[in-house]
Design a protein around this motif. Structure first.
Motif, PDB file in Angstrom:
ATOM      1  N   THR B 212       0.902  -1.251  -0.033  1.00 50.11           N
ATOM      2  CA  THR B 212      -0.041   0.128   0.031  1.00 50.11           C
ATOM      3  C   THR B 212       0.874   1.246   0.012  1.00 50.11           C
ATOM      4  N   GLY B 213       0.167   2.334   0.039  1.00 48.95           N
ATOM      5  CA  GLY B 213       1.063   3.605   0.236  1.00 48.95           C
ATOM      6  C   GLY B 213       1.298   4.522  -0.864  1.00 48.95           C
ATOM      7  N   PRO B 214       1.666   5.730  -0.867  1.00 53.15           N
ATOM      8  CA  PRO B 214       1.878   6.684  -2.045  1.00 53.15           C
ATOM      9  C   PRO B 214       2.719   6.116  -2.993  1.00 53.15           C
ATOM     10  N   ASP B 219       0.904   8.539  -5.969  1.00 56.47           N
ATOM     11  CA  ASP B 219       0.161   9.746  -5.497  1.00 56.47           C
ATOM     12  C   ASP B 219       1.089  10.485  -5.539  1.00 56.47           C
ATOM     13  N   LYS B 221       1.388  13.717  -5.417  1.00 59.34           N
ATOM     14  CA  LYS B 221       1.648  15.067  -4.318  1.00 59.34           C
ATOM     15  C   LYS B 221       1.852  14.587  -3.271  1.00 59.34           C
ATOM     16  N   THR B 222       1.732  13.249  -2.617  1.00 58.06           N
ATOM     17  CA  THR B 222       2.130  13.148  -1.376  1.00 58.06           C
ATOM     18  C   THR B 222       3.427  12.667  -1.358  1.00 58.06           C
ATOM     19  N   HIS B 226       6.430  14.670   0.727  1.00 53.21           N
ATOM     20  CA  HIS B 226       7.331  13.855   1.864  1.00 53.21           C
ATOM     21  C   HIS B 226       8.777  14.202   1.488  1.00 53.21           C
ATOM     22  N   GLN B 229       9.663  17.554   3.003  1.00 57.21           N
ATOM     23  CA  GLN B 229       9.745  17.453   4.225  1.00 57.21           C
ATOM     24  C   GLN B 229      10.899  16.872   4.925  1.00 57.21           C
ATOM     25  N   MET B 230      11.508  16.035   4.530  1.00 61.05           N
ATOM     26  CA  MET B 230      12.792  15.512   5.000  1.00 61.05           C
ATOM     27  C   MET B 230      13.972  16.358   4.881  1.00 61.05           C
ATOM     28  N   TYR B 239      14.226   7.055   0.466  1.00 59.34           N
ATOM     29  CA  TYR B 239      13.026   7.308   0.254  1.00 59.34           C
ATOM     30  C   TYR B 239      12.765   7.114  -1.361  1.00 59.34           C
ATOM     31  N   THR B 243      10.745   4.160  -3.607  1.00 59.77           N
ATOM     32  CA  THR B 243       9.852   4.714  -3.902  1.00 59.77           C
ATOM     33  C   THR B 243       9.992   4.313  -5.412  1.00 59.77           C
TER      34      THR B 243
END
Lengths: 255, 255
Positions: B212-214, B219, B221-222, B226, B229-230, B239, B243
């Motif tokens: 699951t997950g962005p 996704d 945008k997410t 993220h 943000q780091m 990440y 990803t």
């Protein structure tokens, strides 16, 4: 009893419906979804509607819709001055329309369709704009779960990011482990006790202390053997980056 | 009863001592370690020695020493033609001296000092050079655990590599999750039910399906939020790579 209306028809709404209807502090007066079919199964327990103009009177309106729809749904609600919360770990409180009092009621869990859950262990992360509304969410959350935390929007953003690492990315590493097993005709099942033990261990000690393995020991021979063994470029890249990261964390000295 | 001599004084030896002495199929006749102090605590249950020349007669000699010492210890054993096995997931059968009949008795688990374990759930991976010796290991392993697998040296190499991904690397992702929590004053405890659920899920479905997950949803945008943000370069690199790897696995189409 706290009167609750639940809005949404997805996974989170389905699990919250189950948890809320069983709560002794909650009177679940209605469920709403535009796509009424998605909540037809609630009918045995809770009145349902697909019309926002028919929303009943409640103490809290819980919007459990997809992240991108929160804003729109909260704008479309045909009243103001009431208490409206969303359930997203990924969105700040202020995506909700200002016309109502706002809050967040975020259950931090990975919800799978149809899978039974023990709600009492799910951490609920609560936030309210007005301190006076906090207690309402707290009573509801504590009637479902033993783990209730006050988490503001900034913290929730961090939490969501951390969850990507410990859930989404961890699952992807399981997938790579599964790939390696499949290539060699090994049942993935063999790894499951190790997977479980790894996740159990961090209940008792910090992940920083719990680290083991060739990267942690700086066991160059094994690291080289592993790299030589992998055929997939992608596996090698991930192996190297995570090994480097572990070595940076603990220094490269041989233990 | 199968007569066993256990060689080694580390973590694995300590856990095997416990499991073997409780086995109803095993007569643990002796334990050996050069560093006798490391096995002093065995004395209440099992005769101990630090002298290879004093090794007793047995059906199996289990060498549970560090990977690099297996060869040396197996060479130093002052007899030939007997059945000698090692316990390493990381070494082929043929690191053992040829002068004895050879095998591998590998418990696939992360052993922590002092932590009690349920041995019945530990998978034992067995291999023998001579098919006729296999049954001896099988009887011992099945007297300890419900999970016994026949795994050859090539497969064991793959298994060890897979274990690095699902154990060592997973723990490092937990550590990064903990770092992110600490920076924001969030107790890591909040993530534990999610960690547990993630590890439980792959008992019931393949990791490939459980994702699951962005990144899985593509996704964007997410994902961008993220990354913005780091603060740690290292977190960003991990990440991005994981990803990408998830997106490659499932295609980049938006779900």
């Amino acid at each position: 009893m706290i009167k609750v209306v639940l809005l949404g028809g997805g996974n989170v709404a389905h699990h919250l419906h189950e948890a809320l209807r069983l709560s002794k502090e909650v009177d679940l007066v209605q469920c709403f979804s535009r796509n009424i079919k998605s909540i037809n199964v609630f009918q045995n327990f809770t009145p349902i509607t697909k019309n926002l103009n028919e929303l009943k009177e409640a103490d809290v309106y819980i919007i459990a819709v997809s992240d991108d729809a929160i804003s729109e749904v909260s704008e479309a609600i045909p009243f103001s001055g009431k208490f409206v919360v969303h359930t997203s770990g990924n969105k700040p409180l202020n995506v909700l329309s200002k016309k109502n009092k706002r809050g967040v009621f975020y259950p931090l869990q990975t919800f799978s369709k149809g899978k039974e859950m023990d709600y009492s262990k799910i951490p609920f992360c609560l936030e309210t704009e007005d301190e006076r509304d906090y207690n309402t969410l707290k009573i509801i959350a504590e009637s479902i779960s033993q783990k209730v935390f006050k988490i503001d929007s900034e913290q929730r953003k961090s939490l969501h990011l951390a969850a990507v690492f410990v859930n989404n990315f961890v699952n992807h590493l399981y997938k790579i482990g599964d790939d390696i097993c499949q290539e060699s005709g090994i049942p993935f099942e063999i790894l499951q006790p190790l997977i479980e033990e790894t996740s159990e261990k961090v209940k008792e000690m910090q992940p920083l202390e719990a680290q083991t393995g060739p990267a942690r020991r700086n066991d160059v021979k094994t690291l080289d053997a592993h790299k030589a063994q992998m055929k997939s470029e992608n596996q090698i890249k991930i192996y190297e980056l995570l090994t480097d990261s572990i070595q940076e964390t603990y220094g490269r000295k041989k233990l």
